[in-house]
Design an enzyme around this catalytic site. Structure first.
Site, mmCIF file in Angstrom:
data_model
loop_
_atom_site.group_PDB
_atom_site.id
_atom_site.type_symbol
_atom_site.label_atom_id
_atom_site.label_comp_id
_atom_site.label_asym_id
_atom_site.label_seq_id
_atom_site.Cartn_x
_atom_site.Cartn_y
_atom_site.Cartn_z
ATOM 1 N N SER A 128 24.517 4.570 -38.055
ATOM 2 C CA SER A 128 25.268 3.327 -37.863
ATOM 3 C C SER A 128 24.457 2.129 -38.319
ATOM 4 O O SER A 128 23.214 2.135 -38.242
ATOM 5 C CB SER A 128 25.575 3.188 -36.367
ATOM 6 O OG SER A 128 26.004 1.880 -36.072
ATOM 7 N N TYR A 187 22.234 2.457 -27.728
ATOM 8 C CA TYR A 187 23.073 3.178 -28.711
ATOM 9 C C TYR A 187 22.420 3.166 -30.090
ATOM 10 O O TYR A 187 22.238 4.216 -30.721
ATOM 11 C CB TYR A 187 24.475 2.547 -28.779
ATOM 12 C CG TYR A 187 25.261 3.024 -29.983
ATOM 13 C CD1 TYR A 187 25.724 4.325 -30.055
ATOM 14 C CD2 TYR A 187 25.502 2.175 -31.079
ATOM 15 C CE1 TYR A 187 26.425 4.779 -31.175
ATOM 16 C CE2 TYR A 187 26.194 2.610 -32.190
ATOM 17 C CZ TYR A 187 26.646 3.915 -32.238
ATOM 18 O OH TYR A 187 27.318 4.358 -33.355
ATOM 19 N N LYS A 193 20.657 6.328 -32.577
ATOM 20 C CA LYS A 193 20.979 6.651 -33.977
ATOM 21 C C LYS A 193 19.716 6.633 -34.832
ATOM 22 O O LYS A 193 19.535 7.490 -35.710
ATOM 23 C CB LYS A 193 22.013 5.653 -34.515
ATOM 24 C CG LYS A 193 23.382 5.815 -33.888
ATOM 25 C CD LYS A 193 24.001 7.146 -34.258
ATOM 26 C CE LYS A 193 25.304 7.427 -33.555
ATOM 27 N NZ LYS A 193 25.892 8.721 -33.904
#
Ligand SMILES: NC(=O)c1ccc[n+]([C@@H]2O[C@H](COP(=O)([O-])OP(=O)(O)OC[C@H]3O[C@@H](n4cnc5c(N)ncnc54)[C@H](O)[C@@H]3O)[C@@H](O)[C@H]2O)c1
Length: 325
Positions: free
Chosen positions: A117, A141, A145
Protein backbone atom coordinates in the site's frame (compact mmCIF):
# COMPACT_ATOMS: atom_id res chain seq x y z
CA UNK A 1 0.47 -22.02 -13.42
CA UNK A 2 -2.01 -22.50 -10.63
CA UNK A 3 -2.40 -19.53 -8.27
CA UNK A 4 -3.69 -19.46 -4.71
CA UNK A 5 -5.40 -16.08 -4.25
CA UNK A 6 -5.76 -15.20 -0.57
CA UNK A 7 -8.47 -12.61 0.05
CA UNK A 8 -10.01 -13.49 -3.32
CA UNK A 9 -13.53 -13.04 -1.93
CA UNK A 10 -12.83 -9.40 -1.04
CA UNK A 11 -13.26 -6.23 -3.08
CA UNK A 12 -9.87 -6.15 -4.79
CA UNK A 13 -9.34 -9.92 -4.67
CA UNK A 14 -12.55 -10.60 -6.61
CA UNK A 15 -11.28 -8.35 -9.41
CA UNK A 16 -7.87 -10.02 -9.39
CA UNK A 17 -9.52 -13.46 -9.62
CA UNK A 18 -11.38 -12.34 -12.74
CA UNK A 19 -8.35 -10.72 -14.39
CA UNK A 20 -6.22 -13.79 -13.76
CA UNK A 21 -8.79 -16.32 -14.98
CA UNK A 22 -9.35 -14.13 -18.06
CA UNK A 23 -5.57 -14.23 -18.56
CA UNK A 24 -5.72 -18.04 -18.67
CA UNK A 25 -4.39 -18.76 -15.17
CA UNK A 26 -5.85 -21.49 -12.92
CA UNK A 27 -6.87 -20.01 -9.59
CA UNK A 28 -8.11 -21.17 -6.21
CA UNK A 29 -9.45 -18.66 -3.67
CA UNK A 30 -8.43 -18.90 -0.02
CA UNK A 31 -10.40 -16.59 2.26
CA UNK A 32 -11.77 -16.62 5.81
CA UNK A 33 -14.78 -14.54 4.65
CA UNK A 34 -14.25 -12.11 7.56
CA UNK A 35 -14.86 -9.13 5.27
CA UNK A 36 -15.23 -11.00 1.97
CA UNK A 37 -18.22 -12.79 0.55
CA UNK A 38 -18.51 -16.19 -1.16
CA UNK A 39 -20.81 -14.80 -3.87
CA UNK A 40 -17.93 -12.66 -5.17
CA UNK A 41 -16.11 -15.87 -6.20
CA UNK A 42 -17.07 -16.87 -9.76
CA UNK A 43 -18.66 -20.29 -10.23
CA UNK A 44 -16.04 -22.80 -11.28
CA UNK A 45 -13.35 -21.23 -9.10
CA UNK A 46 -12.70 -23.32 -5.96
CA UNK A 47 -13.09 -21.49 -2.64
CA UNK A 48 -11.32 -22.76 0.46
CA UNK A 49 -12.63 -21.07 3.62
CA UNK A 50 -9.83 -20.62 6.12
CA UNK A 51 -7.42 -18.18 7.69
CA UNK A 52 -3.90 -17.43 6.49
CA UNK A 53 -2.96 -18.07 10.13
CA UNK A 54 -3.81 -21.76 9.58
CA UNK A 55 -0.56 -23.18 8.20
CA UNK A 56 -1.80 -26.76 8.03
CA UNK A 57 -4.83 -25.85 5.91
CA UNK A 58 -2.64 -23.69 3.68
CA UNK A 59 -0.21 -26.56 3.05
CA UNK A 60 -3.05 -29.01 2.40
CA UNK A 61 -4.73 -26.57 -0.01
CA UNK A 62 -1.47 -25.94 -1.87
CA UNK A 63 -0.86 -29.69 -2.30
CA UNK A 64 -4.47 -30.62 -3.16
CA UNK A 65 -4.80 -27.90 -5.81
CA UNK A 66 -1.30 -28.21 -7.25
CA UNK A 67 -0.62 -24.54 -6.45
CA UNK A 68 2.56 -23.10 -8.00
CA UNK A 69 2.22 -19.41 -7.04
CA UNK A 70 0.43 -17.22 -4.49
CA UNK A 71 -1.22 -13.81 -4.77
CA UNK A 72 -1.47 -12.64 -1.16
CA UNK A 73 -4.24 -10.07 -0.87
CA UNK A 74 -5.89 -11.08 2.44
CA UNK A 75 -5.32 -8.51 5.20
CA UNK A 76 -6.95 -6.14 7.63
CA UNK A 77 -6.84 -2.66 6.12
CA UNK A 78 -8.41 -0.03 8.37
CA UNK A 79 -5.86 2.58 9.41
CA UNK A 80 -7.85 3.87 12.42
CA UNK A 81 -8.61 0.37 13.71
CA UNK A 82 -4.92 -0.54 13.40
CA UNK A 83 -4.05 2.31 15.81
CA UNK A 84 -6.46 0.85 18.37
CA UNK A 85 -5.61 -2.83 17.74
CA UNK A 86 -1.95 -3.00 16.68
CA UNK A 87 -1.38 -6.52 18.01
CA UNK A 88 -4.33 -7.81 16.01
CA UNK A 89 -3.07 -6.06 12.85
CA UNK A 90 0.45 -7.43 13.26
CA UNK A 91 -0.94 -10.94 13.85
CA UNK A 92 -3.28 -10.90 10.85
CA UNK A 93 -1.01 -9.08 8.42
CA UNK A 94 2.52 -10.03 9.50
CA UNK A 95 2.11 -13.40 11.24
CA UNK A 96 -0.42 -14.30 8.53
CA UNK A 97 2.15 -13.57 5.82
CA UNK A 98 4.89 -15.41 7.70
CA UNK A 99 2.62 -18.47 8.07
CA UNK A 100 1.90 -18.32 4.35
CA UNK A 101 5.60 -18.07 3.46
CA UNK A 102 6.30 -21.04 5.76
CA UNK A 103 3.64 -23.06 3.93
CA UNK A 104 5.08 -21.99 0.57
CA UNK A 105 8.65 -22.97 1.44
CA UNK A 106 7.44 -26.28 2.94
CA UNK A 107 5.65 -27.14 -0.32
CA UNK A 108 8.19 -25.69 -2.76
CA UNK A 109 5.96 -22.84 -4.03
CA UNK A 110 8.33 -20.05 -4.98
CA UNK A 111 6.31 -17.25 -6.59
CA UNK A 112 4.37 -14.58 -4.72
CA UNK A 113 2.59 -11.32 -5.51
CA UNK A 114 1.90 -9.23 -2.38
CA UNK A 115 -0.69 -6.50 -1.78
CA UNK A 116 1.18 -3.58 -0.29
CA UNK A 117 0.00 0.00 0.00
CA UNK A 118 0.98 3.63 -0.45
CA UNK A 119 0.47 3.75 3.34
CA UNK A 120 4.10 2.56 3.62
CA UNK A 121 5.25 6.06 2.58
CA UNK A 122 3.48 7.97 5.35
CA UNK A 123 3.71 11.74 4.69
CA UNK A 124 6.08 11.97 1.70
CA UNK A 125 7.22 15.51 1.00
CA UNK A 126 7.76 14.99 -2.74
CA UNK A 127 5.85 15.79 -5.91
CA UNK A 128 5.87 12.20 -7.17
CA UNK A 129 6.47 9.26 -4.86
CA UNK A 130 8.96 6.81 -6.35
CA UNK A 131 9.65 3.36 -4.94
CA UNK A 132 12.91 4.82 -3.55
CA UNK A 133 11.15 7.57 -1.57
CA UNK A 134 11.85 6.83 2.12
CA UNK A 135 9.12 4.81 3.82
CA UNK A 136 7.88 6.24 7.13
CA UNK A 137 4.46 4.68 7.74
CA UNK A 138 2.16 6.67 10.04
CA UNK A 139 0.03 3.79 11.34
CA UNK A 140 0.40 0.18 12.47
CA UNK A 141 -1.46 -0.77 9.27
CA UNK A 142 1.21 0.89 7.09
CA UNK A 143 3.92 -0.69 9.23
CA UNK A 144 2.49 -4.18 8.69
CA UNK A 145 2.65 -3.65 4.92
CA UNK A 146 6.26 -2.43 5.06
CA UNK A 147 7.31 -5.29 7.34
CA UNK A 148 5.54 -7.62 4.90
CA UNK A 149 7.63 -6.30 2.02
CA UNK A 150 10.82 -6.76 4.08
CA UNK A 151 9.84 -10.30 5.03
CA UNK A 152 9.20 -11.18 1.40
CA UNK A 153 12.49 -9.61 0.24
CA UNK A 154 14.39 -11.52 2.93
CA UNK A 155 12.69 -14.79 1.98
CA UNK A 156 13.47 -14.14 -1.70
CA UNK A 157 17.16 -13.73 -0.82
CA UNK A 158 17.32 -16.70 1.54
CA UNK A 159 14.99 -19.18 -0.16
CA UNK A 160 15.09 -18.14 -3.82
CA UNK A 161 11.51 -16.87 -3.94
CA UNK A 162 10.41 -14.75 -6.88
CA UNK A 163 8.29 -11.88 -5.60
CA UNK A 164 6.49 -8.69 -6.58
CA UNK A 165 5.11 -6.33 -3.92
CA UNK A 166 2.55 -3.93 -5.35
CA UNK A 167 1.97 -0.63 -3.55
CA UNK A 168 -1.61 0.35 -4.36
CA UNK A 169 -2.50 4.03 -4.26
CA UNK A 170 -6.19 5.10 -3.84
CA UNK A 171 -8.38 2.33 -5.22
CA UNK A 172 -11.90 3.03 -6.53
CA UNK A 173 -14.50 1.69 -8.97
CA UNK A 174 -15.82 -1.76 -9.84
CA UNK A 175 -15.94 -4.07 -12.85
CA UNK A 176 -19.62 -4.83 -12.12
CA UNK A 177 -22.11 -3.47 -9.54
CA UNK A 178 -22.03 -6.65 -7.44
CA UNK A 179 -18.21 -6.46 -7.13
CA UNK A 180 -18.14 -2.93 -5.70
CA UNK A 181 -16.41 -2.02 -2.45
CA UNK A 182 -18.83 -2.59 0.42
CA UNK A 183 -16.65 -0.74 2.96
CA UNK A 184 -17.01 2.99 3.59
CA UNK A 185 -13.38 3.82 4.31
CA UNK A 186 -12.33 5.61 1.11
CA UNK A 187 -13.37 9.00 -0.27
CA UNK A 188 -15.77 7.81 -3.00
CA UNK A 189 -18.02 5.56 -0.84
CA UNK A 190 -17.78 8.10 2.02
CA UNK A 191 -19.29 10.77 -0.24
CA UNK A 192 -22.01 8.34 -1.42
CA UNK A 193 -22.91 7.55 2.17
CA UNK A 194 -23.28 11.23 3.10
CA UNK A 195 -25.49 11.82 0.05
CA UNK A 196 -27.58 8.78 0.93
CA UNK A 197 -28.14 10.25 4.40
CA UNK A 198 -29.17 13.59 2.87
CA UNK A 199 -25.99 15.24 4.23
CA UNK A 200 -23.39 17.36 2.45
CA UNK A 201 -20.14 15.48 1.81
CA UNK A 202 -17.25 16.54 4.02
CA UNK A 203 -13.90 17.90 2.91
CA UNK A 204 -11.33 17.54 5.68
CA UNK A 205 -9.31 20.75 5.44
CA UNK A 206 -8.92 23.22 2.59
CA UNK A 207 -5.81 24.98 3.87
CA UNK A 208 -3.16 22.56 2.59
CA UNK A 209 -0.33 23.80 0.37
CA UNK A 210 -2.02 22.44 -2.77
CA UNK A 211 -3.61 24.32 -5.71
CA UNK A 212 -7.14 24.34 -4.25
CA UNK A 213 -6.11 23.80 -0.62
CA UNK A 214 -7.52 20.24 -0.38
CA UNK A 215 -5.50 17.01 -0.24
CA UNK A 216 -4.25 15.53 -3.51
CA UNK A 217 -4.27 11.79 -4.15
CA UNK A 218 -3.67 9.34 -7.00
CA UNK A 219 -6.90 7.42 -7.73
CA UNK A 220 -6.68 4.12 -9.56
CA UNK A 221 -9.45 1.90 -10.92
CA UNK A 222 -9.69 -1.52 -9.30
CA UNK A 223 -9.67 -3.12 -12.76
CA UNK A 224 -6.29 -1.51 -13.38
CA UNK A 225 -5.10 -2.88 -10.03
CA UNK A 226 -6.31 -6.31 -11.15
CA UNK A 227 -4.59 -6.19 -14.54
CA UNK A 228 -1.33 -5.23 -12.80
CA UNK A 229 -1.52 -8.49 -10.81
CA UNK A 230 -1.97 -10.47 -13.99
CA UNK A 231 1.06 -8.67 -15.48
CA UNK A 232 3.05 -9.47 -12.32
CA UNK A 233 2.07 -13.13 -12.57
CA UNK A 234 3.30 -13.24 -16.17
CA UNK A 235 6.55 -11.52 -15.16
CA UNK A 236 7.16 -14.01 -12.35
CA UNK A 237 6.78 -16.99 -14.68
CA UNK A 238 10.21 -16.35 -16.23
CA UNK A 239 11.85 -14.46 -13.33
CA UNK A 240 15.10 -15.89 -11.89
CA UNK A 241 15.20 -17.13 -8.29
CA UNK A 242 15.70 -14.30 -5.79
CA UNK A 243 13.81 -11.72 -7.89
CA UNK A 244 12.14 -9.22 -5.57
CA UNK A 245 10.41 -6.19 -7.06
CA UNK A 246 8.53 -3.38 -5.31
CA UNK A 247 6.26 -1.40 -7.63
CA UNK A 248 3.80 1.47 -7.23
CA UNK A 249 0.39 1.01 -8.86
CA UNK A 250 -0.97 4.46 -9.59
CA UNK A 251 -1.84 6.64 -12.56
CA UNK A 252 0.85 9.20 -11.80
CA UNK A 253 -1.82 11.92 -11.76
CA UNK A 254 -2.96 13.87 -8.74
CA UNK A 255 -6.61 14.78 -8.14
CA UNK A 256 -7.73 16.99 -5.30
CA UNK A 257 -10.44 15.97 -2.86
CA UNK A 258 -12.49 18.96 -3.99
CA UNK A 259 -12.19 17.91 -7.63
CA UNK A 260 -13.26 14.37 -6.78
CA UNK A 261 -16.19 15.52 -4.67
CA UNK A 262 -17.35 17.88 -7.44
CA UNK A 263 -17.15 15.05 -10.00
CA UNK A 264 -19.07 12.72 -7.69
CA UNK A 265 -21.79 15.34 -7.16
CA UNK A 266 -22.09 15.79 -10.92
CA UNK A 267 -22.18 12.05 -11.69
CA UNK A 268 -24.81 11.37 -9.04
CA UNK A 269 -27.02 14.33 -9.96
CA UNK A 270 -26.31 16.33 -6.78
CA UNK A 271 -24.82 19.46 -8.41
CA UNK A 272 -26.81 21.64 -6.02
CA UNK A 273 -25.12 20.17 -2.92
CA UNK A 274 -22.36 22.30 -1.38
CA UNK A 275 -19.62 20.27 0.34
CA UNK A 276 -18.94 21.07 3.99
CA UNK A 277 -15.34 21.98 4.81
CA UNK A 278 -14.29 20.70 8.24
CA UNK A 279 -10.89 20.87 10.02
CA UNK A 280 -8.04 18.67 8.80
CA UNK A 281 -7.89 15.06 10.00
CA UNK A 282 -4.68 14.31 11.87
CA UNK A 283 -2.12 12.42 9.79
CA UNK A 284 -3.49 13.26 6.32
CA UNK A 285 -0.57 14.14 4.02
CA UNK A 286 -1.13 17.07 1.63
CA UNK A 287 -0.17 15.19 -1.51
CA UNK A 288 0.52 11.52 -2.33
CA UNK A 289 0.87 10.82 -6.04
CA UNK A 290 2.69 7.83 -7.52
CA UNK A 291 5.53 7.85 -9.97
CA UNK A 292 4.30 5.05 -12.24
CA UNK A 293 7.42 4.63 -14.40
CA UNK A 294 8.93 1.58 -12.75
CA UNK A 295 5.86 -0.61 -13.13
CA UNK A 296 5.63 0.41 -16.79
CA UNK A 297 9.27 -0.55 -17.33
CA UNK A 298 9.14 -3.79 -15.32
CA UNK A 299 5.69 -5.14 -16.26
CA UNK A 300 4.78 -3.19 -19.39
CA UNK A 301 1.66 -2.11 -17.46
CA UNK A 302 -0.07 1.25 -17.29
CA UNK A 303 -3.51 2.37 -16.14
CA UNK A 304 -6.35 2.41 -18.69
CA UNK A 305 -9.24 3.86 -16.69
CA UNK A 306 -9.91 7.46 -15.65
CA UNK A 307 -11.71 9.22 -12.81
CA UNK A 308 -15.17 9.17 -14.42
CA UNK A 309 -14.91 5.38 -15.00
CA UNK A 310 -14.09 4.95 -11.32
CA UNK A 311 -16.89 7.19 -10.04
CA UNK A 312 -19.59 5.92 -12.42
CA UNK A 313 -18.84 2.26 -11.76
CA UNK A 314 -18.61 2.81 -7.99
CA UNK A 315 -21.95 4.62 -8.10
CA UNK A 316 -23.46 1.68 -10.01
CA UNK A 317 -22.30 -0.58 -7.18
CA UNK A 318 -23.68 1.74 -4.51
CA UNK A 319 -27.09 1.92 -6.23
CA UNK A 320 -27.06 -1.88 -6.57
CA UNK A 321 -26.77 -2.20 -2.77
CA UNK A 322 -28.96 0.81 -1.93
CA UNK A 323 -31.74 0.71 -4.52
CA UNK A 324 -34.09 3.67 -4.47
CA UNK A 325 -37.70 2.94 -3.51
N1 LIG B 1 -8.94 -0.87 -0.80
C1 LIG B 1 -7.89 -0.07 -0.83
O1 LIG B 1 -8.04 1.14 -1.04
C2 LIG B 1 -6.48 -0.60 -0.60
C3 LIG B 1 -5.39 0.27 -0.77
C4 LIG B 1 -4.09 -0.23 -0.57
C5 LIG B 1 -3.90 -1.58 -0.24
N2 LIG B 1 -4.99 -2.40 -0.06
C6 LIG B 1 -4.76 -3.80 0.28
O2 LIG B 1 -5.49 -4.62 -0.61
C7 LIG B 1 -5.90 -5.81 0.02
C8 LIG B 1 -7.36 -6.06 -0.22
O3 LIG B 1 -8.12 -4.95 0.22
P1 LIG B 1 -9.69 -4.87 -0.06
O4 LIG B 1 -10.01 -3.42 -0.18
O5 LIG B 1 -10.08 -5.79 -1.16
O6 LIG B 1 -10.26 -5.39 1.34
P2 LIG B 1 -11.37 -6.48 1.66
O7 LIG B 1 -11.58 -6.40 3.14
O8 LIG B 1 -12.53 -6.33 0.76
O9 LIG B 1 -10.64 -7.85 1.29
C9 LIG B 1 -9.81 -8.57 2.16
C10 LIG B 1 -10.14 -10.04 1.99
O10 LIG B 1 -9.25 -10.82 2.79
C11 LIG B 1 -9.99 -11.72 3.59
N3 LIG B 1 -9.22 -11.93 4.81
C12 LIG B 1 -8.93 -11.01 5.76
N4 LIG B 1 -8.17 -11.57 6.73
C13 LIG B 1 -7.98 -12.87 6.36
C14 LIG B 1 -7.28 -13.97 6.95
N5 LIG B 1 -6.65 -13.85 8.11
N6 LIG B 1 -7.28 -15.15 6.30
C15 LIG B 1 -7.94 -15.29 5.11
N7 LIG B 1 -8.62 -14.30 4.53
C16 LIG B 1 -8.64 -13.11 5.15
C17 LIG B 1 -11.33 -11.05 3.82
O11 LIG B 1 -12.39 -11.95 4.13
C18 LIG B 1 -11.56 -10.36 2.47
O12 LIG B 1 -12.19 -11.22 1.54
C19 LIG B 1 -5.48 -5.67 1.49
O13 LIG B 1 -4.24 -6.34 1.65
C20 LIG B 1 -5.30 -4.19 1.66
O14 LIG B 1 -4.39 -3.91 2.68
C21 LIG B 1 -6.27 -1.94 -0.25
Amino acid sequence: MSWLITGGAGYIGAHVVRAMTAGGEDVVVYDDLSTGSADRVPSGVPLVVGSVLDGELLERTIREHGVTGVVHIAARKQVGESVERPLYYYRENVTGLQTLLDAMTATGVDRVVFSSSAAVYGMPDVDLVTEDTPCLPMSPYGETKLVGEWLIAAAARAHGLRAVSLRYFNVAGAAAPELADTGVFNLVPMVFERLEEGEAPRIFGDDYATPDGTCVRDYIHVQDIASAHQAAAVRLREAPAGTSLVLNIGRGEGSSVREMVDRILKTTGHEDVVPEVTPRRPGDPARVVAAADRIRAELGWSARFGLDDMIESAWGGWRHRHPRD
